[in-house]
Enzyme design. Sequence first.
Site, PDB file in Angstrom:
ATOM      1  N   SER A  66      -0.124  -0.621  -4.817  1.00 24.88           N
ATOM      2  CA  SER A  66      -1.248   0.274  -4.783  1.00 24.88           C
ATOM      3  C   SER A  66      -0.593   1.819  -4.626  1.00 24.88           C
ATOM      4  O   SER A  66       0.609   1.897  -4.145  1.00 24.88           O
ATOM      5  CB  SER A  66      -2.468   0.142  -3.905  1.00 24.88           C
ATOM      6  OG  SER A  66      -2.071   0.144  -2.758  1.00 24.88           O
ATOM      7  N   THR A  72       3.251   3.401  -6.607  1.00 23.36           N
ATOM      8  CA  THR A  72       3.518   4.116  -5.395  1.00 23.36           C
ATOM      9  C   THR A  72       2.742   5.371  -5.221  1.00 23.36           C
ATOM     10  O   THR A  72       2.247   5.701  -6.310  1.00 23.36           O
ATOM     11  CB  THR A  72       4.834   4.214  -5.001  1.00 23.36           C
ATOM     12  OG1 THR A  72       4.814   4.463  -3.539  1.00 23.36           O
ATOM     13  CG2 THR A  72       5.617   5.006  -5.686  1.00 23.36           C
ATOM     14  N   ILE A 131       0.980  -1.222  -0.178  1.00 23.99           N
ATOM     15  CA  ILE A 131      -0.117   0.077  -0.048  1.00 23.99           C
ATOM     16  C   ILE A 131       0.912   1.026   0.259  1.00 23.99           C
ATOM     17  O   ILE A 131       1.773   1.395   0.801  1.00 23.99           O
ATOM     18  CB  ILE A 131      -0.895  -0.001   1.405  1.00 23.99           C
ATOM     19  CG1 ILE A 131      -1.462  -1.252   1.492  1.00 23.99           C
ATOM     20  CG2 ILE A 131      -1.833   1.123   1.081  1.00 23.99           C
ATOM     21  CD1 ILE A 131      -2.562  -1.820   0.320  1.00 23.99           C
ATOM     22  N   CYS A 132       0.848   1.959  -1.080  1.00 24.07           N
ATOM     23  CA  CYS A 132       1.464   3.231  -0.990  1.00 24.07           C
ATOM     24  C   CYS A 132       2.876   3.291  -0.884  1.00 24.07           C
ATOM     25  O   CYS A 132       3.610   2.358  -1.830  1.00 24.07           O
ATOM     26  CB  CYS A 132       0.798   4.185   0.067  1.00 24.07           C
ATOM     27  SG  CYS A 132       1.413   5.917   0.047  1.00 24.07           S
ATOM     28  N   THR A 133       3.537   3.814  -0.092  1.00 23.63           N
ATOM     29  CA  THR A 133       5.144   3.466   0.051  1.00 23.63           C
ATOM     30  C   THR A 133       5.544   2.396   0.657  1.00 23.63           C
ATOM     31  O   THR A 133       6.658   2.160   0.583  1.00 23.63           O
ATOM     32  CB  THR A 133       5.673   4.804   1.030  1.00 23.63           C
ATOM     33  OG1 THR A 133       5.010   4.760   2.096  1.00 23.63           O
ATOM     34  CG2 THR A 133       5.399   6.358   0.325  1.00 23.63           C
TER      35      THR A 133
END
Length: 335
Positions: free
Chosen positions: A167, A135, A115-117
């Site tokens: 994501s 990212t 998720i993300c970073t």
Amino acid sequence: MSAADSANLPRHIVAVVYPDVMAMDVCGPMEAFAMANFLAGRGLYRLSVAAVTSDPVSTSLGFCIVPTAALADLEGPIDTLLVAGGYGHAVALHDRALTGWLREAAPRARRHGSICTGAFVLGASGLLDGKSATTHWALAPSFARDFPSTTLEIDSIFVRDGQTYTSAGISAGIDLALALIEEDHGRTFALRVARSLVVFLKRTGGQSQFSAHLQAQFSSIPAIRKAQEWALAHLSEDLSAKALAARVGMSERNFRRLFVDELRETPREYVERIRLDEARRQIEDTDLPAQAVAKRCGFGTVDSLRRVFVRQLGVTPLWYRTQFQNKNDAAGAAV
């Protein structure tokens, strides 16, 4: 254990956390899986939060998350392994205990991702080498620099490459969780989960991080914001710059100037964007015929709707509906 018994066992979802993790990157996706359990009336998923140790882990909101277990103490096979993002990713990617465990455990899971970073931590573990990933858009330059062997698709909500899923920022983690639930239990059930969470099941992986509502943030100028809000609630009405300006008591010239200065797009571009966003949702989630969608969303005619789809998305409404509509809920619809 028989194959039937194994198929009925809850899928083990593990969220991997580390100090200064983003709370929503953990709670958002996990709540989607928890809602799936609630709606099914049984444990479709077994949820665990794990860290290098079982000590409380600090979050972006100040409170701590207490892991279910240390990574080394997780019991049973892992179905889905997701690394959360957060401000602490820059330190976490140098944690050899964390990256080493991921390097060994992730390939054994049915699927793994971030998720993300959290993508930085996956990258540091070697799990994104030679793969496509995404990212948070703001960190694209540093990610591309640190992991040159990964193909960065920064304009995507989430990216799947084999068994690896990555994501974009924060809320995209919920989009990814809904997509995984859809993979496991079908679109109809995933749509129930999305509606229960009061989110749309509409942002597929290939859709831009900069969707209409992300890209066209509300203006800080009260009159412009009022016009935006009114337009969102009245898509089928006259949303010309002249009409919007009159509604908020401004001259058309001044309205246009302030709108572009604030939002970096014209009123016409904004209106087309929000109308297209709603048309996409209706095509995906309803069985409304093309003419009804066009009228409700302010396009007027099917031809106008089709022209905007082709110009903005490169596909026709019919193709879009064929690819993304829930065929169980909207069989036989034609656009």
